[in-house]
Design an enzyme around this catalytic site. Sequence first.
Site, PDB file in Angstrom:
ATOM      1  N   CYS A   1      -7.766  62.356  17.560  1.00 27.75           N
ATOM      2  CA  CYS A   1      -7.138  61.406  16.646  1.00 27.75           C
ATOM      3  C   CYS A   1      -6.213  60.450  17.402  1.00 27.75           C
ATOM      4  O   CYS A   1      -6.141  59.254  17.088  1.00 27.75           O
ATOM      5  CB  CYS A   1      -6.350  62.151  15.575  1.00 27.75           C
ATOM      6  SG  CYS A   1      -7.364  63.080  14.416  1.00 27.75           S
ATOM      7  N   TYR A   2      -5.524  60.965  18.397  1.00 28.11           N
ATOM      8  CA  TYR A   2      -4.589  60.131  19.148  1.00 28.11           C
ATOM      9  C   TYR A   2      -5.309  58.975  19.836  1.00 28.11           C
ATOM     10  O   TYR A   2      -4.830  57.843  19.858  1.00 28.11           O
ATOM     11  CB  TYR A   2      -3.840  60.978  20.183  1.00 28.11           C
ATOM     12  CG  TYR A   2      -2.757  60.216  20.915  1.00 28.11           C
ATOM     13  CD1 TYR A   2      -1.473  60.136  20.386  1.00 28.11           C
ATOM     14  CD2 TYR A   2      -3.018  59.560  22.115  1.00 28.11           C
ATOM     15  CE1 TYR A   2      -0.473  59.427  21.037  1.00 28.11           C
ATOM     16  CE2 TYR A   2      -2.026  58.853  22.771  1.00 28.11           C
ATOM     17  CZ  TYR A   2      -0.752  58.790  22.221  1.00 28.11           C
ATOM     18  OH  TYR A   2       0.224  58.077  22.866  1.00 28.11           O
ATOM     19  N   HIS A   3      -6.472  59.247  20.415  1.00 26.87           N
ATOM     20  CA  HIS A   3      -7.196  58.220  21.165  1.00 26.87           C
ATOM     21  C   HIS A   3      -8.127  57.397  20.286  1.00 26.87           C
ATOM     22  O   HIS A   3      -8.775  56.464  20.778  1.00 26.87           O
ATOM     23  CB  HIS A   3      -7.975  58.868  22.310  1.00 26.87           C
ATOM     24  CG  HIS A   3      -7.086  59.455  23.369  1.00 26.87           C
ATOM     25  ND1 HIS A   3      -6.324  58.684  24.221  1.00 26.87           N
ATOM     26  CD2 HIS A   3      -6.804  60.750  23.689  1.00 26.87           C
ATOM     27  CE1 HIS A   3      -5.625  59.466  25.026  1.00 26.87           C
ATOM     28  NE2 HIS A   3      -5.899  60.725  24.727  1.00 26.87           N
TER      29      HIS A   3
END
Length: 396
Positions: A294-296
């Site tokens: 999700c972060y990337h």
Amino acid sequence: MNNLLESAINAIQRSEKAWCRYITANDTGQTGGHQSGFYVPKCAAPLLFDELGRKGENKEKTVSILWQDDFYTTSRMKYYGQRTRNEYRITRFGRDFPFLNDEYIGSLLILSKMTDSDYVAYVLSSDDDIDGFYAYFNLSPNETNQLITAGGTDPDKKLEMFFQEHVRELDDFPTTLQMSSLAQLNFNKAHSISKSDFIKSPDSLLLSWLDAEYRLFRLIEEKIYSGKLKNAFESVDEFVRIANEVLNRRKSRAGKSLEHHLSELFSKNDLVFEEQALTEGKKRPDFLFPNSSCYHNFEFPAKDLVVLGAKTTCKDRWRQVLSEADRVEEKYLFTLQQGISLSQLKEMSDAKLTLIVPKPYIQSFPKAYQNQLKDLSEFIGIVKRRQDNIPKHYLI
């Protein structure tokens, strides 16, 4: 080991009795309820008097205290037993006494009784010194504000029985994860911990697990090293090597212990997270919610990302968390530190860092910032509410 830490350790070893506690916001007058001097709990009263105070009477004595191997105060040990009071305090330090100032909130106060009227005291302020002190005496951060003994506090008999069963089968130290898991498993069994306890009482459960693991570690350490200690060392170098091995293992285990126990509580509360996830370059925050995928994914809203650092002490180290995830502006830091100065709390607030501490520790912080702190239960609630609104395919 620096000179101040070494002197504090040596003083305890030479003393009749010794005691340690964090300097809190109440000591410096930052909670609105400032009382004179350092409060001493009843369990540590033998440090002050040979006989306990009697309700309805005051008692006191004058003593000399050597601070930091540098200066003396003529201070007073006092029991307040009249009217509604029933407490022990150390008072009278002089007008220019430095350690009741805001900058020393969260420092560790160590007091050793050498004779009935002579004491030595040390204040350790750096994270390395505090961690080194814990490691030397194999203390949990939750074992402050009581008398210090080389073996720590006695575990309850049921938990010790469970631990002994495991220790008998060990020939070497388990990994830090195995150690934490054993502590959790046996504590939960001894105290009949249920699913609801993980949800209702994560703060108290975390502190209990930490204490349990320290107790387990002491038993394992005693078994592994008992043979080596009974036999004469071949040389001074061999003695130093073993001593360093013991201290380094204690520090290493303590550092990972907090992360392991937090991870278990997050899992038990059905949070989605990733430990040591790679963000930018070589940056790896301790906990990333929900995960690095999700972060990337720049279609995933940054507002739904949560970053948490975990540090047993943070007076020197809190700034490390600020640079560990560029997409996340507001970050969180969990610590076992009891009290931090007003100036550092303002810096944290300005840097959009929210401090998470066990619920019982909040009262040790300056009153002006207590409502900005979160306990572990509140933090879990924040993450849970965010994740309830995230599409399920992101959380797989």
